[in-house]
Each structure stands twice: as structure tokens, then as C-alpha cells.
Design a protein around this motif. Structure first.
Motif, short mmCIF file in Angstrom:
data_model
loop_
_atom_site.label_atom_id
_atom_site.label_comp_id
_atom_site.label_asym_id
_atom_site.label_seq_id
_atom_site.Cartn_x
_atom_site.Cartn_y
_atom_site.Cartn_z
N ALA A 81 39.23 27.06 -10.53
CA ALA A 81 40.43 27.76 -10.07
C ALA A 81 40.93 27.11 -8.78
O ALA A 81 40.12 26.73 -7.92
CB ALA A 81 40.12 29.24 -9.83
N LEU A 98 48.98 25.99 -9.10
CA LEU A 98 48.53 26.97 -10.09
C LEU A 98 49.12 26.65 -11.47
O LEU A 98 48.43 26.75 -12.48
CB LEU A 98 48.91 28.39 -9.65
N TRP A 142 47.20 23.69 -12.89
CA TRP A 142 45.87 24.14 -13.30
C TRP A 142 45.95 24.89 -14.63
O TRP A 142 45.15 24.67 -15.54
CB TRP A 142 45.25 25.03 -12.22
N ALA A 143 46.95 25.78 -14.75
CA ALA A 143 47.10 26.56 -15.98
C ALA A 143 47.42 25.66 -17.17
O ALA A 143 46.88 25.85 -18.27
CB ALA A 143 48.19 27.62 -15.79
N LEU A 192 44.29 23.97 -18.14
CA LEU A 192 43.44 24.94 -18.83
C LEU A 192 43.84 25.06 -20.30
O LEU A 192 43.01 25.05 -21.20
CB LEU A 192 43.54 26.29 -18.13
N THR A 202 48.54 30.61 -22.35
CA THR A 202 48.19 30.17 -21.00
C THR A 202 47.97 31.36 -20.08
O THR A 202 47.01 31.39 -19.31
CB THR A 202 49.29 29.25 -20.44
N ALA A 209 44.43 32.09 -18.30
CA ALA A 209 44.35 32.22 -16.84
C ALA A 209 43.77 33.58 -16.46
O ALA A 209 42.93 33.67 -15.56
CB ALA A 209 45.73 32.02 -16.22
N ARG A 210 44.21 34.61 -17.15
CA ARG A 210 43.69 35.96 -16.88
C ARG A 210 42.18 35.99 -17.12
O ARG A 210 41.44 36.55 -16.31
CB ARG A 210 44.40 36.98 -17.77
N GLN A 233 42.66 34.49 -12.90
CA GLN A 233 43.88 34.12 -12.19
C GLN A 233 45.08 34.82 -12.81
O GLN A 233 45.24 34.84 -14.03
CB GLN A 233 44.12 32.62 -12.26
N LEU A 274 49.11 34.75 -13.24
CA LEU A 274 50.23 33.81 -13.12
C LEU A 274 51.51 34.58 -12.88
O LEU A 274 51.86 35.47 -13.65
CB LEU A 274 50.36 32.98 -14.42
#
Length: 133
Positions: free
Chosen positions: A26, A61, A64-65, A68, A117, A121-122, A126, A128
Motif C-alpha cells: 500500500a 494511489l 498502485w490500484a 493491483l 479495482t 483496493a478495499r 485502501q 479509493l
């Protein structure tokens, strides 16, 4: 291959593994983990590796997402890139019907990938924001 080259290749693979792990971290934890990896490389007597790791920049962020999603859904990501190529080809050939169909498909795919996504992320802890989504 000489023993020296073999060790060097192994060391490079270690750095690649460290960087790979960093970019799955993260963004809020990125800098601390990077500095830990830099210290470990220095302690191991690998100053070049330490410099390379230290040069890694914390992703936004959104980046990163996206990373991911790419890592967890490689096939869907590949298909999305292929859709982009098909759209470019339709634009270049001025294929109005193709553009219409591909644009509608792109909207559906982007919506689905965005939802995936957000969920990924959740699950990674994280949230968004609307702008990142």
C-alpha cells in the motif's frame, strides 16, 4: 557462465523481488518498507542494490490500484489493452461502425474494471476516492 556472473544475476533477481514486493505494498507503507529494504541491502554489503531500491518512487494511489488490478486480473488487463489497439486501428481506418461498437465495449469494460479495482483496493485496506476511481 562464471560464478561471479551467477551471483550477480541472483543479486539482481533479489532486487527485482524486493521491487516487486514494494509495488504491491500500500502506498502509505511504501516508504517505510523501501527504507527497510535499503538498510538490508546496505547491511548485506550491496550498495548498488541499495541505491537501486532507494530510487524506487512511491506510486500514487491510482497507480498502485491499477497495478493491483493488473497483477490480480492479468487476462482482463491484456484484453483491455487489446481493445485499446482495436480502437486505435478503427480510428486510423475511420471505421465509424467499429468505433461505435468498440467505444461501447470500452465503456462496459472500464466500468467493470473500475469496480474490480475498487473491490481489490478495499480488500487491501485502501479506500479509493471518486477522483482516483
Amino acid at each position: 557462465m562464471t560464478a561471479r556472473k551467477g551471483r550477480r544475476a541472483g543479486a539482481e533477481l533479489d532486487v527485482e523481488a524486493v521491487l516487486d514486493e514494494l509495488y504491491t505494498t500500500a502506498p502509505s507503507d511504501f516508504v517505510a518498507r523501501r527504507e527497510t529494504a535499503v538498510a538490508a541491502a546496505k547491511t548485506a554489503g550491496r550498495p548498488d542494490d541499495a541505491r537501486r531500491i532507494h530510487a524506487a518512487r512511491r506510486p500514487t494511489l491510482a497507480a498502485w490500484a491499477a497495478n493491483l488490478l493488473l497483477r490480480s486480473q492479468p487476462e482482463e488487463s491484456r484484453q483491455f489493452l487489446e481493445l485499446g489497439q482495436a480502437l486505435r486501428e478503427a480510428y486510423q481506418s475511420l471505421d465509424a461502425e467499429g468505433l461505435k461498437n468498440l467505444s461501447a465495449q470500452r465503456r462496459r469494460v472500464v466500468t467493470a474494471l473500475s469496480r474490480q479495482t475498487v473491490q481489490l483496493a478495499r480488500e487491501a485496506g485502501q479506500r479509493l476516492s471518486e477522483s482516483v476511481q
